[in-house]
Design a protein around this motif. Structure first.
Motif, PDB file in Angstrom:
ATOM      1  N   PRO A  59      -7.183  -9.133 -10.742  1.00  0.00           N
ATOM      2  CA  PRO A  59      -7.512  -7.776 -10.290  1.00  0.00           C
ATOM      3  C   PRO A  59      -8.138  -6.909 -11.377  1.00  0.00           C
ATOM      4  N   ARG A  60      -7.698  -7.034 -12.614  1.00  0.00           N
ATOM      5  CA  ARG A  60      -8.267  -6.206 -13.692  1.00  0.00           C
ATOM      6  C   ARG A  60      -9.735  -6.546 -13.931  1.00  0.00           C
ATOM      7  N   LYS A 107       3.018  -6.839 -14.221  1.00  0.00           N
ATOM      8  CA  LYS A 107       4.395  -6.692 -13.776  1.00  0.00           C
ATOM      9  C   LYS A 107       4.690  -7.568 -12.572  1.00  0.00           C
ATOM     10  N   ASP A 108       3.720  -7.649 -11.661  1.00  0.00           N
ATOM     11  CA  ASP A 108       3.926  -8.420 -10.439  1.00  0.00           C
ATOM     12  C   ASP A 108       2.565  -8.819  -9.883  1.00  0.00           C
ATOM     13  N   ALA A 109       2.559  -9.236  -8.627  1.00  0.00           N
ATOM     14  CA  ALA A 109       1.365  -9.850  -8.047  1.00  0.00           C
ATOM     15  C   ALA A 109       0.357  -8.857  -7.486  1.00  0.00           C
ATOM     16  N   MET A 110       0.581  -7.552  -7.639  1.00  0.00           N
ATOM     17  CA  MET A 110      -0.356  -6.581  -7.070  1.00  0.00           C
ATOM     18  C   MET A 110      -0.604  -5.442  -8.051  1.00  0.00           C
ATOM     19  N   LEU A 111      -1.874  -5.046  -8.151  1.00  0.00           N
ATOM     20  CA  LEU A 111      -2.291  -3.944  -9.024  1.00  0.00           C
ATOM     21  C   LEU A 111      -2.946  -2.865  -8.172  1.00  0.00           C
ATOM     22  N   VAL A 112      -2.540  -1.612  -8.378  1.00  0.00           N
ATOM     23  CA  VAL A 112      -3.085  -0.478  -7.635  1.00  0.00           C
ATOM     24  C   VAL A 112      -3.842   0.418  -8.607  1.00  0.00           C
ATOM     25  N   PRO A 121     -15.158   8.103  -4.501  1.00  0.00           N
ATOM     26  CA  PRO A 121     -13.753   7.965  -4.907  1.00  0.00           C
ATOM     27  C   PRO A 121     -12.984   7.074  -3.927  1.00  0.00           C
ATOM     28  N   ILE A 122     -12.223   6.120  -4.468  1.00  0.00           N
ATOM     29  CA  ILE A 122     -11.443   5.213  -3.633  1.00  0.00           C
ATOM     30  C   ILE A 122     -10.107   4.917  -4.298  1.00  0.00           C
ATOM     31  N   ILE A 123      -9.210   4.311  -3.520  1.00  0.00           N
ATOM     32  CA  ILE A 123      -7.999   3.679  -4.028  1.00  0.00           C
ATOM     33  C   ILE A 123      -8.174   2.184  -3.770  1.00  0.00           C
ATOM     34  N   ALA A 124      -7.927   1.369  -4.775  1.00  0.00           N
ATOM     35  CA  ALA A 124      -8.113  -0.080  -4.644  1.00  0.00           C
ATOM     36  C   ALA A 124      -6.815  -0.806  -4.963  1.00  0.00           C
ATOM     37  N   VAL A 125      -6.584  -1.873  -4.219  1.00  0.00           N
ATOM     38  CA  VAL A 125      -5.401  -2.711  -4.415  1.00  0.00           C
ATOM     39  C   VAL A 125      -5.878  -4.152  -4.557  1.00  0.00           C
ATOM     40  N   GLY A 126      -5.388  -4.846  -5.587  1.00  0.00           N
ATOM     41  CA  GLY A 126      -5.789  -6.231  -5.801  1.00  0.00           C
ATOM     42  C   GLY A 126      -4.584  -7.121  -5.993  1.00  0.00           C
ATOM     43  N   ALA A 143       3.892  -1.509  -3.645  1.00  0.00           N
ATOM     44  CA  ALA A 143       2.553  -1.226  -4.150  1.00  0.00           C
ATOM     45  C   ALA A 143       1.633  -0.743  -3.042  1.00  0.00           C
ATOM     46  N   LEU A 144       1.688  -1.405  -1.881  1.00  0.00           N
ATOM     47  CA  LEU A 144       0.804  -0.994  -0.789  1.00  0.00           C
ATOM     48  C   LEU A 144       1.219   0.367  -0.236  1.00  0.00           C
TER      49      LEU A 144
END
Length: 309
Positions: A59-60, A107-112, A121-126, A143-144
Motif C-alpha cells: 500500500p505505501r 501494524k496490520d494488513a490495511m493502511l488508511v 481530495p480522497i481517502i484511500a485504503v490499501g 480501519a475501514l
C-alpha cells in the motif's frame, strides 16, 4: 614461505575475488520467469516489463505513486484486542503478528491514508497481501470504519484497494463479524452521498469478496486479478468439472458483468481521477497541473453591436 602464504596470496585473492551480489537486486516474474532488476521493476510499479504481469505491491508504494507528489497523511486506526481467542496453531497468534510486522513494517494488513490525486481530495485504503495474506481481522474492520468516518467528516470519496485471502482464522468468529461491520461503513458513505470506488487486485477472495470488496459504486480491477469467494481448485473438486479458461479472472468477470472496468496499474491514477470527479460532479482535471484556461468570450450579437454606449 609463510610470508607468501600469509600475505601475498590473500592479497591477490582479494583483488581478483568475485564480489557477492545481494539477493534482493533481482526479482523473478511469476508468470514468464524473467529476472527483473529491482529498480526497473519499482519504476514500472511492480509490473513485469516483459509480459505485463501485475505483481503484488505494498500500500505505501501504491500510495506513493497514486497521490500528488507521493504525499499522503496516515489516518489513525483504533487498536483492537491483541489476541482475543488465545489462538495457537504451529505458533501463537501474537508470534505470527510480530513476525508479519517485522517483515512488512506495518501494524496490520490495511493502511488508511488521505491526500489528493490530480488535486482531487480522497481517502484511500490499501490492503497488504504480504501481511498474513491480507487477511481480514478486527484491525481491518476498524480501519475501514475509520476511513469511512474520515471520508464523511471531510466529505471526500473513498477508494479501496483490496488484496486478501479472506477472513483471518486466528480471530475466528470475530473475523467474520467484520463482514457486517464493513458493510455498515459502506452504508455510511451512501447515506452521506459520497462515492465508494473499489479496485480489486490479485488476489481478492473469501469473506473480503463477500463483503466490502464487492459493494463499490464502481468496480475496477487490475488485469488478470483472481477475484472469487471459493477458489477455482475448490470448485473443480466440488463439481468435478473442468472450469472455463480464465474463470474468476478479471477479464472473465468483466465480460460477465461483475466488473465495470479492467485497468492497467500505470493508468489507474488517471482512471480514478476521471471516475471520482464525475461522481463528485466536478470539472475534469487539468493535465499538467496548469491553471484552467480562461472562458472563451462569446461573440457579440448584432443587437449588442448596434446598441449605443
Amino acid at each position: 614461505m609463510n610470508w607468501i602464504t600469509n600475505y601475498v596470496r590473500p592479497t591477490i585473492n582479494s583483488l581478483f575475488s568475485r564480489r557477492e551480489v545481494p539477493e534482493n537486486l533481482w526479482t523473478k516474474c511469476g508468470e514468464c520467469g524473467t529476472m527483473l532488476f529491482h529498480r526497473e521493476l519499482k519504476d514500472n510499479l511492480n509490473v513485469c516489463t516483459t509480459c505485463d504481469h501485475h505483481m503484488a505491491i505494498t500500500p505505501r508504494d501504491r500510495f506513493a505513486a497514486l497521490f500528488d507528489g507521493g504525499i499522503f497523511t496516515e489516518v489513525k486506526v483504533p487498536e483492537p484486542v491483541a489476541d482475543p481467542l488465545h489462538f495457537r496453531d504451529q505458533k501463537k497468534y501474537p508470534e505470527r503478528m510480530k513476525a508479519a510486522q517485522k517483515t512488512t513494517g506495518e501494524k496490520d494488513a490495511m493502511l488508511v491514508a488521505q491526500g489528493e490525486i490530480a488535486r482531487t481530495p480522497i481517502i484511500a485504503v490499501g490492503q497488504d497481501f504480504s501481511f498474513m495474506g491480507g487477511s481480514m481481522g478486527m484491525y481491518v474492520g476498524n480501519a475501514l470504519l475509520a476511513a469511512a468516518e474520515r471520508a464523511v467528516e471531510l466529505k471526500r470519496p473513498l477508494v479501496l484497494f483490496s488484496a486478501a485471502g479472506g477472513a483471518r482464522m486466528q480471530e475466528g468468529i470475530l473475523s467474520l463479524m467484520q463482514m457486517p461491520r464493513t458493510t455498515v461503513a459502506v452504508e455510511m458513505l451512501r447515506e452521506a452521498g459520497l462515492p465508494y470506488v473499489v479496485v480489486l487486485t490479485h488476489p481478492t477472495t473469501g469473506g473480503v469478496t463477500a463483503s466490502y470488496a464487492m459493494l463499490g459504486d464502481v468496480q475496477i480491477a487490475e488485469p488478470n486479478a483472481l477475484i472469487c469467494f471459493a477458489g477455482p481448485r475448490v470448485i473443480e473438486q466440488t463439481i468435478r468439472e473442468k472450469l472455463p479458461e480464465g474463470f474468476q479472472r478479471a477479464e472473465y468477470l468483466l465480460d460477465h458483468g461483475m466488473l465495470d472496468r479492467v485497468t492497467h496499474r500505470k493508468n489507474m491514477r488517471d482512471e480514478l481521477t476521471t471516475v471520482l470527479r464525475m461522481l463528485m460532479k466536478q470539472p475534469p482535471a487539468v493535465r499538467g497541473d496548469l491553471p484552467p484556461p480562461d472562458p472563451v468570450a462569446k461573440p457579440a450579437t448584432p443587437t449588442e453591436k448596434a446598441a449605443p454606449k
